[in-house]
Design an enzyme around this catalytic site. Sequence first.
Site, PDB file in Angstrom:
ATOM      1  N   SER A  88       0.836  -1.200   0.000  1.00  0.00           N
ATOM      2  CA  SER A  88       0.000   0.000   0.000  1.00  0.00           C
ATOM      3  C   SER A  88       0.872   1.251   0.000  1.00  0.00           C
ATOM      4  O   SER A  88       1.656   1.472   0.930  1.00  0.00           O
ATOM      5  CB  SER A  88      -0.918   0.005   1.217  1.00  0.00           C
ATOM      6  OG  SER A  88      -1.573   1.254   1.323  1.00  0.00           O
ATOM      7  N   ASP A 112      -6.608  -5.812   5.345  1.00  0.00           N
ATOM      8  CA  ASP A 112      -6.068  -4.464   5.191  1.00  0.00           C
ATOM      9  C   ASP A 112      -6.092  -3.739   6.528  1.00  0.00           C
ATOM     10  O   ASP A 112      -7.159  -3.502   7.098  1.00  0.00           O
ATOM     11  CB  ASP A 112      -6.892  -3.683   4.162  1.00  0.00           C
ATOM     12  CG  ASP A 112      -6.322  -2.305   3.880  1.00  0.00           C
ATOM     13  OD1 ASP A 112      -5.211  -1.996   4.362  1.00  0.00           O
ATOM     14  OD2 ASP A 112      -6.988  -1.527   3.178  1.00  0.00           O
ATOM     15  N   GLY A 113      -4.897  -3.388   7.015  1.00  0.00           N
ATOM     16  CA  GLY A 113      -4.821  -2.567   8.215  1.00  0.00           C
ATOM     17  C   GLY A 113      -3.999  -3.194   9.322  1.00  0.00           C
ATOM     18  O   GLY A 113      -4.355  -4.248   9.853  1.00  0.00           O
ATOM     19  N   GLY A 114      -2.875  -2.577   9.632  1.00  0.00           N
ATOM     20  CA  GLY A 114      -2.081  -3.020  10.767  1.00  0.00           C
ATOM     21  C   GLY A 114      -1.303  -4.298  10.546  1.00  0.00           C
ATOM     22  O   GLY A 114      -0.839  -4.913  11.509  1.00  0.00           O
ATOM     23  N   HIS A 151      -8.450   0.819  -3.676  1.00  0.00           N
ATOM     24  CA  HIS A 151      -9.348   0.690  -2.533  1.00  0.00           C
ATOM     25  C   HIS A 151     -10.068   2.021  -2.371  1.00  0.00           C
ATOM     26  O   HIS A 151      -9.482   2.992  -1.903  1.00  0.00           O
ATOM     27  CB  HIS A 151      -8.530   0.321  -1.288  1.00  0.00           C
ATOM     28  CG  HIS A 151      -9.322   0.278  -0.028  1.00  0.00           C
ATOM     29  ND1 HIS A 151      -8.725   0.242   1.218  1.00  0.00           N
ATOM     30  CD2 HIS A 151     -10.674   0.270   0.215  1.00  0.00           C
ATOM     31  CE1 HIS A 151      -9.651   0.209   2.149  1.00  0.00           C
ATOM     32  NE2 HIS A 151     -10.846   0.232   1.567  1.00  0.00           N
ATOM     33  N   HIS A 176      -1.277  -1.478  -3.861  1.00  0.00           N
ATOM     34  CA  HIS A 176      -2.563  -1.107  -3.276  1.00  0.00           C
ATOM     35  C   HIS A 176      -2.645   0.421  -3.226  1.00  0.00           C
ATOM     36  O   HIS A 176      -1.768   1.076  -2.666  1.00  0.00           O
ATOM     37  CB  HIS A 176      -2.640  -1.703  -1.865  1.00  0.00           C
ATOM     38  CG  HIS A 176      -3.906  -1.453  -1.136  1.00  0.00           C
ATOM     39  ND1 HIS A 176      -4.940  -2.372  -1.089  1.00  0.00           N
ATOM     40  CD2 HIS A 176      -4.308  -0.404  -0.373  1.00  0.00           C
ATOM     41  CE1 HIS A 176      -5.922  -1.896  -0.336  1.00  0.00           C
ATOM     42  NE2 HIS A 176      -5.568  -0.704   0.107  1.00  0.00           N
ATOM     43  N   ASP A 229      -4.927   3.622  -2.183  1.00  0.00           N
ATOM     44  CA  ASP A 229      -6.054   4.092  -1.382  1.00  0.00           C
ATOM     45  C   ASP A 229      -6.583   5.418  -1.922  1.00  0.00           C
ATOM     46  O   ASP A 229      -5.858   6.417  -1.942  1.00  0.00           O
ATOM     47  CB  ASP A 229      -5.638   4.269   0.073  1.00  0.00           C
ATOM     48  CG  ASP A 229      -5.421   2.940   0.774  1.00  0.00           C
ATOM     49  OD1 ASP A 229      -6.343   2.101   0.718  1.00  0.00           O
ATOM     50  OD2 ASP A 229      -4.344   2.732   1.357  1.00  0.00           O
ATOM     51  N   GLY A 283      -8.878   4.910   6.723  1.00  0.00           N
ATOM     52  CA  GLY A 283      -8.488   6.299   6.521  1.00  0.00           C
ATOM     53  C   GLY A 283      -7.047   6.614   6.848  1.00  0.00           C
ATOM     54  O   GLY A 283      -6.475   7.517   6.254  1.00  0.00           O
TER      55      GLY A 283
END
Length: 220
Positions: free
Chosen positions: A7, A173-175, A64, A31, A33, A140
Amino acid sequence: MGVLSASILSADFGHLADQVKLVEPYAEAIHIDVMDAHFVPPLTIGPVVVASLRPVTERVFHGHLMVEAPEGLFDDLAEAGLDVVSFHHEAVADPAPVIAKARGTGMRVGMTLNMETPVDAIFPYLDDLDDVMLMSIKPGWSGQVLDPDVYPRLEAVRTEVDRRGLATAVELDGGVKIDNAQRAIDAGASVLVAASAIFQASDPAAAARQLAAIARGGAA
């Protein structure tokens, strides 16, 4: 066997092309965003940046969309060179026509779920999706800590995908970090999306290599 999606949300935008080339050997996808400052507070990038990066790499570009009315961007993103587009279930009243419109552009289609949305909300549309993306943070911002409640959600989606015999990708997705990537794969993720774990590392290429190895089932 899973794959890594790098990302660029945490990348150095002053050297974005170089950052993409750094991780290209290890990431199967880039990825991207897209945020509109309405569906989520931040404002990020759009078709112009996608088009500028398209000549840099042949890797899959996965957009995304964290935006209201995502279908309004499909044509421009497809023209810019996006390969896969994912929109949020929470952003649309009826996903079916949105999926159809995305498919009509020639892009592959995914849907994303926030943590508060039950995973079975996506099941009526699963046969028409190439990709399911589960958020493990509040959408976000990069750099957040993964919510472990996402693991049973991954397991539930993986079970349903396998029960139907589908080839649908299951993304987290995330962390995502080195220390939790294996658990995500074990829970059923086939794509690990990583931002700060790669681009905020002292050696982004090495971090991407480690994460890709875990995703693919090898040693980090």
